[in-house]
Design an enzyme around this catalytic site. Structure first.
Site, PDB file in Angstrom:
ATOM      1  N   ASN A  65       0.828  -1.208   0.000  1.00  0.00           N
ATOM      2  CA  ASN A  65       0.000   0.000   0.000  1.00  0.00           C
ATOM      3  C   ASN A  65       0.862   1.259   0.000  1.00  0.00           C
ATOM      4  O   ASN A  65       0.605   2.221  -0.735  1.00  0.00           O
ATOM      5  CB  ASN A  65      -0.903   0.022   1.235  1.00  0.00           C
ATOM      6  CG  ASN A  65      -2.057  -0.956   1.151  1.00  0.00           C
ATOM      7  OD1 ASN A  65      -2.338  -1.509   0.097  1.00  0.00           O
ATOM      8  ND2 ASN A  65      -2.722  -1.170   2.273  1.00  0.00           N
ATOM      9  N   ARG A 417      -5.909   1.612 -13.158  1.00  0.00           N
ATOM     10  CA  ARG A 417      -4.503   1.786 -12.840  1.00  0.00           C
ATOM     11  C   ARG A 417      -3.814   0.487 -12.452  1.00  0.00           C
ATOM     12  O   ARG A 417      -4.329  -0.314 -11.674  1.00  0.00           O
ATOM     13  CB  ARG A 417      -4.338   2.803 -11.705  1.00  0.00           C
ATOM     14  CG  ARG A 417      -2.894   3.233 -11.526  1.00  0.00           C
ATOM     15  CD  ARG A 417      -2.703   4.225 -10.398  1.00  0.00           C
ATOM     16  NE  ARG A 417      -3.669   5.280 -10.434  1.00  0.00           N
ATOM     17  CZ  ARG A 417      -4.629   5.403  -9.529  1.00  0.00           C
ATOM     18  NH1 ARG A 417      -4.738   4.554  -8.554  1.00  0.00           N
ATOM     19  NH2 ARG A 417      -5.485   6.387  -9.599  1.00  0.00           N
ATOM     20  N   HIS A 447     -16.451   2.649 -14.520  1.00  0.00           N
ATOM     21  CA  HIS A 447     -16.190   1.914 -13.286  1.00  0.00           C
ATOM     22  C   HIS A 447     -17.380   1.079 -12.857  1.00  0.00           C
ATOM     23  O   HIS A 447     -17.270   0.241 -11.957  1.00  0.00           O
ATOM     24  CB  HIS A 447     -15.806   2.920 -12.182  1.00  0.00           C
ATOM     25  CG  HIS A 447     -15.252   2.302 -10.944  1.00  0.00           C
ATOM     26  ND1 HIS A 447     -15.940   2.291  -9.753  1.00  0.00           N
ATOM     27  CD2 HIS A 447     -14.073   1.676 -10.702  1.00  0.00           C
ATOM     28  CE1 HIS A 447     -15.215   1.697  -8.830  1.00  0.00           C
ATOM     29  NE2 HIS A 447     -14.071   1.312  -9.378  1.00  0.00           N
ATOM     30  N   TYR A 480     -12.078  -9.783  -1.248  1.00  0.00           N
ATOM     31  CA  TYR A 480     -12.880  -8.573  -1.086  1.00  0.00           C
ATOM     32  C   TYR A 480     -14.317  -8.945  -0.741  1.00  0.00           C
ATOM     33  O   TYR A 480     -14.886  -9.855  -1.336  1.00  0.00           O
ATOM     34  CB  TYR A 480     -12.893  -7.766  -2.382  1.00  0.00           C
ATOM     35  CG  TYR A 480     -11.611  -7.069  -2.756  1.00  0.00           C
ATOM     36  CD1 TYR A 480     -11.634  -5.864  -3.443  1.00  0.00           C
ATOM     37  CD2 TYR A 480     -10.368  -7.594  -2.441  1.00  0.00           C
ATOM     38  CE1 TYR A 480     -10.463  -5.215  -3.808  1.00  0.00           C
ATOM     39  CE2 TYR A 480      -9.191  -6.963  -2.797  1.00  0.00           C
ATOM     40  CZ  TYR A 480      -9.249  -5.774  -3.475  1.00  0.00           C
ATOM     41  OH  TYR A 480      -8.098  -5.136  -3.841  1.00  0.00           O
ATOM     42  N   ARG A 576     -14.061   2.159   5.313  1.00  0.00           N
ATOM     43  CA  ARG A 576     -12.847   1.386   5.534  1.00  0.00           C
ATOM     44  C   ARG A 576     -11.579   2.231   5.451  1.00  0.00           C
ATOM     45  O   ARG A 576     -10.680   2.103   6.256  1.00  0.00           O
ATOM     46  CB  ARG A 576     -12.751   0.250   4.512  1.00  0.00           C
ATOM     47  CG  ARG A 576     -11.582  -0.696   4.790  1.00  0.00           C
ATOM     48  CD  ARG A 576     -11.243  -1.575   3.607  1.00  0.00           C
ATOM     49  NE  ARG A 576     -10.503  -0.844   2.592  1.00  0.00           N
ATOM     50  CZ  ARG A 576     -10.886  -0.699   1.328  1.00  0.00           C
ATOM     51  NH1 ARG A 576     -12.005  -1.231   0.930  1.00  0.00           N
ATOM     52  NH2 ARG A 576     -10.157  -0.013   0.462  1.00  0.00           N
TER      53      ARG A 576
END
Length: 741
Positions: A65, A417, A447, A480, A576
């Site tokens: 990250n 990306r 998206h 996820y 989150r």
């Protein structure tokens, strides 16, 4: 965890003009909020309740990250400074002020990562997993390591001299290298040599034996450098790593998106250096050369006495030690589809269905498309693709459908990306199979996650839709938490067709019957729904808003929620990641409660729920799922979709099961305080001293979903949840299943 987004000054757009001083009091800086999120991720590597290899995985995720944050967000802010752009962030900071604050926190975060690794190395060693230094190898292991270096590493690496006739070599982003200062014979001048570790080489090598001994490849290169430089005396050495600007800016005048992105990907690999990492023992002259050649701001040169590139530690997490990992979990395949002999269309035609990933299998999404590909009654398939993964069964189904003579349209988003190259490859494969591939808009990302299947049936053509909050990515779907909503509702089908017409033919959707579509439409719809709750609160009627998001940074949306709080609307938010909204501030947001869930699975689904005249949760509530977060990019510069949940059982599941369980979770939750700091929540004991904290992931793993349970499972086989007090522990609902506050 999710990659950060490029610097976006449009999140400063405000419905409520404020001074710079007021901005700091009303909003949290986006970049600093993201760093706070990554600290929560890193904290899971320190969580003693987790198995050791899972803790190591969280450390790897935190490092990955931080790499992406540096390559995108820090690089973007530095780019603003270089171009003289002085746009203020949502909290009033200039790019320079943001960078100053960010750099301090990045250094602190990297130091904490190294401490976590040091702790984990000791604990893992006690369990028989050694992340070793070369001097920890015994004679037999050292002999094997030398043989491995000779046969497997030497052929891969290429020493490169650095002198006037050998220019400084290019080092790609996230590239790991070693630099040696050498001397040979009576030669007066020292010689600098660089060795770059190929990206395809394994970062950690496992030494054969019953005990799991791993050694980093750069340690082997350093230890056996004499075999690489025979006849030379090694005067000094050092390990380094570089991160580069990795964002791709799309030019509106780009005529051919595929060609543009192929070129842009090459440019990204050669982007300007943003961060240089060095090991603490790096030779002084070698370090001076690296500092000069990479031309990195001195504040972004990090020296560490630990290990570089902690993101690669995930390879060690694959060690077959189930005792050091979470108990295995197999997702449930919905019983209701099995009752229809696996026929997805029959099950959906009977009643809407929502699949809760990863607790319910992504195979349902694949089967839906695979059955469509082979069903002679299916006429056409339309599909959006944002991220699909390396081995994509979704792509395979679309290829098969086209080969079977279906009319197949795929909207492939090239601007996803770090997936641009993969998506170009998928687009080429789809086109070869006869799929009509559309790349969407130059200035907008598509998206929205939508599938549309038109099927010929006895009473005419019927449209089946899938709307998702996550990507069509089989690996992500195991990690996820997302919602996949299947429906044959005619109004939703007509709106989905309008959405595809917008993307493929620039035909702006008008007179939508059920969906809200961005750009623009989702913001307007949410404002109307929030205004209705404000009006109810001011009139003394029940009101409330529950929302689950990955991020909220848009000032206009934050101001609208502040307005609702001031009117007395109780707002509960599960966010989150980034949260620029300040919670619980007297006179501003005292009725807004925010928490973040960080656990075994990555919370990713987006849900909005509005009381609509009765205390939440209730069947009267208005409930929506969406692909969009509350960010300017999602609301204004992306094609997104928000879907109303009308079907009674699905409504109960999304609101009374998924959303409520997230609100009730304590075990994995961090509460946001008015000062912007997060604190891990503790069990609420109340009158029961033995009360246990509630873990929503454990609940979902243990119980079938309401809409997928089928007739074989009785209604009371699924423990229902209710609110107990303000934020108390969950208990079963009464037999009628009605959610009550």
């Amino acid at each position: 965890m999710n990659a950060p987004d490029p610097v976006d000054s449009s999140d400063t757009a405000s419905a409520t003009p404020v001074t710079l001083e007021e901005a700091a009091e009303r909003y949290t800086n986006r970049e600093l909020s993201w760093l706070s999120f990554n600290r929560r991720v890193l904290a899971e590597s320190e969580n003693e309740a987790y198995p050791l290899l899972e803790r190591l995985r969280f450390l790897s995720i935190s490092a990955s990250n931080l790499d992406e944050f540096t390559m995108v967000r820090i690089a973007g802010l530095e780019g603003q400074m270089t171009r003289g752009i002085d746009t203020h962030a949502i909290d009033g900071r200039t790019p320079r002020q943001q960078l100053t604050a960010i750099r301090d926190q990045v250094l602190t975060l990297e130091e904490r990562q190294q401490r976590s690794l040091q702790t984990l190395r000791a604990l893992l060693a006690a369990e028989g997993i050694l992340i070793a230094e070369t001097d920890q190898l015994d004679d037999e292991q050292m002999a094997w390591a030398e043989g491995y270096f000779t046969t497997d590493i030497l052929p891969l690496i290429t020493p490169q001299a650095i002198d006037p006739s050998h220019p400084f070599p290019f080092v790609q982003t996230m590239g790991l290298g070693l630099i040696f200062r050498l001397k040979r014979g009576k030669r007066k001048a020292d010689l600098m040599e660089m060795v770059l570790i190929p990206s395809g080489a394994p970062r950690f090598v496992r030494v054969p034996g019953d005990k799991a001994v791993y050694i980093a490849i750069e340690k082997l290169v350093t230890r056996f450098a004499g075999l690489l430089f025979p006849g030379f005396k090694i005067l000094g050495d050092g390990v380094f790593r570089v991160l580069r600007d990795s964002d791709i800016e799309v030019e509106e005048e780009a005529e051919d998106l595929v060609r543009y992105f192929r070129t842009a990907i090459q440019r990204r690999r050669r982007g300007r250096a943003v961060l240089l990492e060095l090991d603490e023992e790096c030779d002084e002259k070698a370090e001076a050369l690296l500092r000069e050649q990479f031309d990195v701001d001195a504040a972004m040169i990090v020296k560490t006495d630990g290990m570089l590139g902690l993101r690669n530690l995930d390879a060690i997490c694959d060690e077959p030690r189930p005792d050091l990992k979470f108990p295995p979990f197999s997702p449930r395949y919905p019983e209701r589809i099995l009752e229809h002999d696996g026929d997805c269309f029959s099950a959906i035609r009977e009643k809407d269905l929502v699949i809760h990933h990863p607790f319910e299998s992504f195979d349902v999404v694949v089967d839906f498309l695979a059955q469509a590909a082979n069903d002679p009654n299916v006429v056409s398939i339309k599909q959006t693709l944002y991220r699909a993964g390396d081995q994509s069964p979704v792509i395979a189904a679309l290829v098969e459908a086209a080969q079977n003579g279906k009319a197949v349209t795929a909207v492939v988003e090239l601007k996803a990306r770090f997936d641009e190259e993969r998506n170009i490859r998928w687009a080429s494969e789809l086109e070869r199979a006869g799929v009509q591939v559309i790349y969407g808009f130059t200035e907008l990302k598509t998206h929205a996650k939508v599938s549309l299947v038109v099927r010929r049936e006895e009473d005419g053509y019927r449209t089946y839709c899938h709307f998702g909050t996550g990507n069509y990515h089989p690996v992500n779907a195991k990690i996820y938490t997302d919602l996949s909503y299947f429906t044959a509702d005619p109004a939703l089908g007509r709106d989905a067709a309008r959405l595809f017409n917008f993307v493929t033919g620039y035909i702006e959707p008008e007179r939508l019957e059920a969906l809200a579509i961005s750009p623009g439409g989702i913001r307007e719809k949410l404002y109307d729904l929030i205004d209705a709750e404000i009006e109810a609160a001011r009139a003394g009627r029940p009101s409330g808003i529950w929302v689950k998001l990955n991020a909220i940074t848009n000032r206009g949306m934050i101001d609208k929620l502040y307005e609702a709080s001031a009117a007395g609307v109780e707002i509960r938010m599960v966010v989150r990641g980034i949260c620029s909204l300040k919670a619980g501030v007297p006179g501003l947001s005292e009725n807004i409660h925010v928490k973040s869930i960080i656990g075994r699975f990555l919370e990713h689904g987006r849900i909005w729920a509005f009381a609509n005249g009765k205390a939440l949760p209730s069947r009267q509530a208005k409930v929506y799922i969406t692909s969009a977060d509350a960010m300017s990019r999602n609301l204004d510069r992306r094609v997104e979709v928000m879907v109303p949940i009308i079907n009674k059982t699905v409504h109960d599941q999304v609101l009374g099961q998924v959303m409520l369980a997230n609100i009730l979770d304590i075990d994995q939750s961090w509460e946001l305080h008015p000062d912007g700091q997060y604190e891990r929540m503790q069990p609420v004991s109340g009158d029961d001293e033995d009360a246990e904290s509630f873990n929503c992931h454990r609940y979902f793993m243990s119980n079938p979903s309401l809409s997928g349970r089928g007739q074989a499972l009785e209604a009371d086989a699924v423990p229902r949840l209710r609110l107990s007090g303000c934020m108390g522990n969950p208990t079963d609902l009464p037999a009628d299943g009605e959610a009550r506050s």
